[in-house]
Design a protein around this motif. Structure first.
Motif: not given
Length: 122
Positions: A13-14, A19-21
């Protein structure tokens, strides 16, 4: 284990990569122990023929015990599809359950006499 996953998600997230998740494939492996309805003891019957061969069936197999049924769904993109497939597998098991047996919701029995009371998987 949860804290490791939480930290990895936070790092994604940082970095702006959360979006990869999204959009990954999901599947479920679910274990249930066959037990005798009258006393809750581990079922001593073999894997039911109606369920197919535990060595070759892609979705219904056994684990360490002949009585430990393992359901394996394919990987789906949509969570709803995974749950629908698992529900259909459960329904099939219930319709073809050996007489006098039920599925214990966990893979570990609540009580076991000794090692001989657990039928080792073939």
């Amino acid at each position: 284990m949860y804290s490791i996953a939480k930290n990895r998600i936070k790092k994604l997230a940082i970095a702006g990569d959360e979006k990869l998740l999204q959009g990954g494939l999901k599947g479920i492996e679910k274990e249930s122990l066959r037990v005798c309805r009258h006393d809750g003891s581990v079922a001593q019957t073999p894997h039911p023929n109606a369920w197919g061969s535990p060595l070759t069936h892609p979705h219904i197999t056994t684990d360490y015990s002949e009585a430990l049924t393992e359901l394996v769904t394919p990987a789906f993109k949509d969570n709803h599809e995974v749950i629908e497939f698992l529900s259909s597998l459960h329904q099939y098991l219930f319709e073809n359950m050996p007489e006098g047996e039920v599925l214990w919701s966990a893979s570990m029995p609540c009580a076991v006499g000794d090692d001989q009371s657990i039928p080792i998987a073939e």
